[in-house]
Design a protein around this motif. Structure first.
Motif, short mmCIF file in Angstrom:
data_model
loop_
_atom_site.label_atom_id
_atom_site.label_comp_id
_atom_site.label_asym_id
_atom_site.label_seq_id
_atom_site.Cartn_x
_atom_site.Cartn_y
_atom_site.Cartn_z
N UNK A 143 0.85 -1.19 0.00
CA UNK A 143 0.00 0.00 0.00
C UNK A 143 0.89 1.24 0.00
N UNK A 144 0.70 2.13 -0.97
CA UNK A 144 1.55 3.32 -1.06
C UNK A 144 1.12 4.40 -0.07
N UNK A 145 2.08 5.25 0.29
CA UNK A 145 1.77 6.38 1.17
C UNK A 145 0.76 7.31 0.49
N UNK A 146 0.89 7.47 -0.82
CA UNK A 146 -0.07 8.31 -1.57
C UNK A 146 -1.50 7.81 -1.36
N UNK A 147 -1.65 6.48 -1.43
CA UNK A 147 -2.97 5.86 -1.25
C UNK A 147 -3.51 6.14 0.15
N UNK A 148 -2.64 6.02 1.15
CA UNK A 148 -3.05 6.23 2.54
C UNK A 148 -3.37 7.70 2.82
N UNK A 149 -2.59 8.60 2.22
CA UNK A 149 -2.78 10.05 2.44
C UNK A 149 -4.08 10.55 1.81
N UNK A 150 -4.56 9.82 0.82
CA UNK A 150 -5.76 10.29 0.09
C UNK A 150 -7.04 10.07 0.90
N UNK A 151 -6.96 9.29 1.98
CA UNK A 151 -8.16 8.99 2.77
C UNK A 151 -8.62 10.24 3.54
N UNK A 152 -9.93 10.46 3.56
CA UNK A 152 -10.50 11.64 4.23
C UNK A 152 -10.12 11.70 5.70
N UNK A 153 -10.16 10.52 6.37
CA UNK A 153 -9.87 10.50 7.81
C UNK A 153 -8.44 10.97 8.08
N UNK A 154 -7.53 10.65 7.17
CA UNK A 154 -6.13 11.06 7.33
C UNK A 154 -5.98 12.54 6.99
N UNK A 155 -6.59 12.94 5.89
CA UNK A 155 -6.50 14.35 5.45
C UNK A 155 -6.97 15.32 6.55
N UNK A 156 -8.11 15.00 7.14
CA UNK A 156 -8.67 15.90 8.16
C UNK A 156 -7.74 16.04 9.35
N UNK A 157 -7.15 14.94 9.76
CA UNK A 157 -6.25 14.99 10.91
C UNK A 157 -4.96 15.73 10.57
N UNK A 158 -4.45 15.52 9.37
CA UNK A 158 -3.20 16.19 8.99
C UNK A 158 -3.40 17.70 8.88
N UNK A 159 -4.62 18.10 8.49
CA UNK A 159 -4.90 19.53 8.35
C UNK A 159 -5.27 20.17 9.69
N UNK A 160 -5.55 19.36 10.71
CA UNK A 160 -5.94 19.89 12.01
C UNK A 160 -4.74 20.38 12.81
N UNK A 161 -5.05 20.98 13.94
CA UNK A 161 -4.00 21.58 14.79
C UNK A 161 -3.04 20.54 15.35
N UNK A 162 -3.58 19.37 15.71
CA UNK A 162 -2.77 18.39 16.44
C UNK A 162 -1.99 17.43 15.54
N UNK A 163 -2.29 17.47 14.24
CA UNK A 163 -1.59 16.55 13.35
C UNK A 163 -1.99 15.11 13.62
N UNK A 164 -1.10 14.19 13.28
CA UNK A 164 -1.43 12.77 13.39
C UNK A 164 -0.15 11.99 13.66
N UNK A 165 -0.18 11.13 14.65
CA UNK A 165 1.02 10.34 14.96
C UNK A 165 1.19 9.23 13.93
N UNK A 166 2.40 8.73 13.84
CA UNK A 166 2.68 7.59 12.94
C UNK A 166 1.84 6.39 13.37
N UNK A 167 1.65 6.24 14.68
CA UNK A 167 0.85 5.13 15.20
C UNK A 167 -0.54 5.12 14.57
N UNK A 168 -1.18 6.29 14.61
CA UNK A 168 -2.54 6.36 14.05
C UNK A 168 -2.53 6.29 12.53
N UNK A 169 -1.48 6.81 11.92
CA UNK A 169 -1.38 6.78 10.46
C UNK A 169 -1.38 5.33 9.95
N UNK A 170 -0.76 4.45 10.72
CA UNK A 170 -0.66 3.05 10.29
C UNK A 170 -1.94 2.27 10.57
#
Length: 426
Positions: A143-170
């Motif tokens: 699974x590519x990082x591009x594929x994972x980054x395209x998910x809405x749940x990931x996008x919203x967290x990355x754009x938020x104030x707190x960001x997203x840990x690697x733990x949750x990204x996986x």
């Protein structure tokens, strides 16, 4: 032939569906799963939708798997959340998993003699010995990082104030691997879940395709919302739990009984197993005279019996009748046993000395913590929103003293329409 998809669609229980899912379900007995989150030692009514989906699936002849996320509970799912949740210890998770398992066994048929017997699995069983190096080699490379980054749940967290840990990204890879593991070991071809899970679910179907050339399917259910915009399943006291020790059957019954008309019409399709003609007839009957609240009463009855059984439903009815009896009926008609056994009533202790001396109603309500402040208590009394022993408080000059005590010990206080308190004086 009974069509599971048609049944769920008229009930409003399908949002996203992968092409080919209907055909798969109509072709053969299909094994399907839903994941349950063991972050507490009880499921709450938000979990009723996935439970009911699994019940419908089994009724249609298919095989349900309930996955309790002992491993994913240690990671945290970013879907629909703005903050990373607290990670739980293994001991707490094991306790929660056992409690959730016991609850699910009440709703699904686990009889091993049946071809479509329900099964319970815990993803910790296949993750506990899975090393990080093996995981990134056997799962991560597909699974590519591009594929994972395209998910809405990931996008919203990355754009938020707190960001997203690697733990949750996986997390989506971990959930995706669950589907792959079940596909390989349990011939599971379908995953269901809430609409906020669509991205994670699709990652699973993609991993199955890329890793072993298999074909898997998915559909999601809309997230339940209240017509007034409030959060479903929340009350002033917090979550409405399926565990009777956390939310009493009476309080559970009251939650559904207090649904507004629009919600009751939507929820009776989702949370009961009544058929379409019966529900249509109830909706029509309700429209003829909404004051009878036929939809709410039927909804509350069906869901309470489903979760707590007929006996607890009858007790909830009895408590409701006693509590909501005509305001003209004197509280003196209630025995000590009735008062002590009242469910859905907050019990409070209060100083006998203050009552013996006589205390004004505003001070009493504040001191008993029925109101957070004298100001709020005064305002509600002046607005006619407080009753003592089922008699509306006369005004802020009213004195609370020994002459008002029921059986020499109790005061039954009502705040607004739904909040009851039994004050025990000692």
């Amino acid at each position: 032939m009974y069509s599971l998809i048609d049944e769920l669609q008229w009930r409003g229980m399908i949002q996203d569906i992968m092409p080919g899912t209907r055909e798969q379900l109509e072709k053969e007995i299909t094994t399907a799963y839903i994941g349950f989150d063991p972050t507490a030692d009880s499921l709450h009514i938000g979990s009723l939708v996935p439970i009911i989906l699994l019940v419908h699936l089994q009724k249609a002849g298919h095989k349900p798997i309930a996955l309790v996320g002992g491993a994913t509970g240690m990671v945290g799912d970013p879907s629909g959340k703005s903050e990373e949740r607290n990670l739980l210890s293994e001991d707490v998770l094991n306790h929660n998993v056992a409690c959730v398992r016991a609850q699910l066994e009440k709703f699904l048929d686990f009889d091993p003699g049946k071809s479509n017997a329900a099964e319970m699995v815990n993803n910790y069983d296949w993750f506990k010995d899975f090393s990080f190096l093996h995981f990134i080699r056997d799962v991560g490379k597909h699974i590519t990082v591009n594929y994972m980054m395209a998910k809405d749940s990931v996008k919203k967290r990355l754009e938020g104030e707190n960001g997203m840990s690697f733990t949750e990204f996986t997390y989506q890879l971990v959930q995706g691997y669950d589907f792959y593991w079940l596909y390989q070991h349990k011939k599971c071809k379908l995953q269901m879940g809430g609409s906020d899970q669509w991205g994670n679910i699709v990652t699973g179907t993609e991993l199955i395709r890329r890793k072993c050339g298999g074909e898997a399917f998915a559909f999601t259910c809309p997230l339940i919302k209240k017509a007034d915009g409030g959060k479903f399943g929340k009350t002033e006291k917090g979550n409405v739990w399926l565990d009777a020790g956390k939310t009493s059957p009476y309080q559970f019954y009251q939650f559904w009984l207090n649904a507004n008309d629009d919600d009751a019409e939507t929820w009776i399709k989702i949370f009961t197993f009544l058929d379409q003609p019966r529900i249509n007839a109830l909706v029509e009957e309700h429209k003829q005279d909404a004051s009878k609240r036929v939809l709410q009463k039927t909804l509350a009855k069906e869901v309470t019996i489903f979760v707590h059984g007929e006996e607890e439903y009858q007790k909830a009815i009895e408590t409701t009748e006693k509590l909501f009896a005509s305001q003209n009926a004197p509280a003196e008609s209630l025995s000590v046993e009735d008062l002590e056994a009242m469910d859905g009533v907050q019990k409070i202790g209060f100083s006998k000395e203050k009552i013996d001396a006589g205390i004004d109603i505003v001070s009493f309500l504040a001191d008993a913590s029925i109101f957070p402040s004298k100001g709020e208590a005064r305002k509600m009394v002046q607005g006619g929103g407080v009753s003592i022993n089922r008699h509306k408080a006369e005004g802020i000059d009213m004195k609370i003293d020994g002459s008002l005590l029921l059986h020499g010990k109790y005061l039954l206080v009502q705040k607004g329409k739904k909040n009851y308190y039994l004050v025990s004086v000692a």
